[in-house]
Design a protein around this motif. Structure first.
Motif, PDB file in Angstrom:
ATOM      1  N   THR A 289      -8.817  -2.012  -2.022  1.00 23.41           N
ATOM      2  CA  THR A 289      -8.590  -1.126  -0.748  1.00 23.41           C
ATOM      3  C   THR A 289      -9.880  -0.318  -0.519  1.00 23.41           C
ATOM      4  O   THR A 289     -10.353   0.133  -1.690  1.00 23.41           O
TER       5      THR A 289
ATOM      6  N   ILE B  76      -7.600  -3.997   3.078  1.00 23.60           N
ATOM      7  CA  ILE B  76      -7.309  -4.513   1.733  1.00 23.60           C
ATOM      8  C   ILE B  76      -7.538  -5.865   1.865  1.00 23.60           C
ATOM      9  O   ILE B  76      -7.446  -6.606   2.884  1.00 23.60           O
TER      10      ILE B  76
ATOM     11  N   LEU C  48       0.474   3.055  -3.513  1.00 28.98           N
ATOM     12  CA  LEU C  48      -0.906   3.962  -3.499  1.00 28.98           C
ATOM     13  C   LEU C  48      -0.238   5.114  -2.662  1.00 28.98           C
ATOM     14  O   LEU C  48      -1.589   6.031  -2.923  1.00 28.98           O
TER      15      LEU C  48
ATOM     16  N   TYR D 272       1.006  -1.191   0.049  1.00 34.45           N
ATOM     17  CA  TYR D 272      -0.003   0.078   0.043  1.00 34.45           C
ATOM     18  C   TYR D 272       0.824   1.198   0.058  1.00 34.45           C
ATOM     19  O   TYR D 272       0.687   1.964  -0.866  1.00 34.45           O
TER      20      TYR D 272
ATOM     21  N   ILE E 132      -8.066   1.675   6.942  1.00 31.37           N
ATOM     22  CA  ILE E 132      -7.457   1.177   5.710  1.00 31.37           C
ATOM     23  C   ILE E 132      -7.778  -0.412   5.662  1.00 31.37           C
ATOM     24  O   ILE E 132      -7.129  -1.096   6.164  1.00 31.37           O
TER      25      ILE E 132
ATOM     26  N   PHE F 129      -3.936  -2.480  -7.468  1.00 34.22           N
ATOM     27  CA  PHE F 129      -4.863  -2.133  -6.750  1.00 34.22           C
ATOM     28  C   PHE F 129      -6.019  -1.724  -7.595  1.00 34.22           C
ATOM     29  O   PHE F 129      -5.699  -0.814  -8.336  1.00 34.22           O
TER      30      PHE F 129
END
Length: 268
Positions: A231, A110, A15, A11, A108, A193
């Motif tokens: 996510t 995922i 991201l 992540y 968060i 993602f």
């Protein structure tokens, strides 16, 4: 079970930073920060890490970054996105001092896209489909506004059209010709993602499987687009739903928002 530490590392690497401003109309760099101006003249400030910045350094960085965006008087709001696992001493105080207000923290989440890509039944009379026309997007956007207790907002609908032009998908559930649930899929270019955002279901249609079916449709779309992971920044209402599907909480995120005061625009 998925390894939360590995997912968090992916992540942070894929991201954060440049990925967060990839769709911005304009971008800037300031030290470790990635700064973007998005459709609707909204400013955004993100980063991968602050490199062990001291509290004094955080105060100076916040002031400098805010000044960059505030100098453009068309920008009415700025979001500074923080994460709970960051080493950022003094950042909260620096943001509050600069006029930012912390919003509700979110988890968060995922997980593998396949965990959500289920063949779920849709309630009788409900149709799931992509919002493809401008009128579809307006109807879906206005329906979401009403779910969140707000007046229909043309600017948000226009921003959604811009997001779709950049590759996002807006999904909607209709019953009796009315939009009863909506949700956005945001595939992130160059990463594994896709994000699922903006889920909104009318109160009289909750707990009937509509939102789960809409989420499954978005997950199947993500897989078709070549994305392995989903996510989502989840409220305490949606977090348990994703956890039951096998998603893991890897951290938290708290957006801080700055809003231009009317007098700073008029000079009064």
């Amino acid at each position: 079970m998925s390894d939360p530490a590995r997912l968090l590392a992916d992540y942070d690497r894929q991201l954060r930073g440049p990925s967060e401003v990839a769709d911005a109309k304009r971008t800037f760099r300031l030290g470790p920060l990635w700064i973007g101006v998005f459709a609707g003249d909204a400013g955004f400030i993100g980063y991968r890490d602050l490199g062990g910045l001291s509290a004094r350094g955080a105060r100076a960085l916040v002031r400098a970054a805010t000044a960059v965006l505030a100098a453009d008087t068309t920008i009415a709001r700025i979001e500074w996105k923080t994460r709970g696992h960051d080493d950022a001493p003094g950042l909260h105080d620096a943001l509050v001092e600069a006029g930012y207000h912390p919003q509700e923290p979110e988890s968060i989440m995922i997980g593998a896209a396949r965990l959500l890509a289920l063949d779920l039944p849709v309630p009788d009379g409900v149709v799931l489909r992509l919002a493809t026309s401008q009128e579809d997007v307006r109807r879906a956007s206005f329906a979401a506004d009403r779910v969140f207790g707000e007046e229909p907002n043309e600017a948000r609908a226009a921003e959604m059209l811009d997001r779709i032009a950049d590759g996002d998908e807006l999904w909607m559930a209709e019953a009796g010709g009315e939009v009863v649930s909506t949700g956005r899929l945001s595939p992130v270019a160059g990463t594994d993602f896709a994000g699922i955002w903006g889920g909104a279901t009318r109160a009289d249609w909750r707990r009937r499987g509509v939102y789960r079916a809409l989420t499954a449709a978005r997950a199947r779309a993500a897989i078709r687009l070549g994305k392995r992971f989903i996510t989502s920044d989840s409220t305490e209402f949606s977090r348990p739903i994703l956890e039951r599907s096998g998603f893991v909480r890897v951290s938290s995120t708290t957006p801080y928002e700055w809003h231009r005061r009317p007098e700073s625009v008029t000079g009064g």
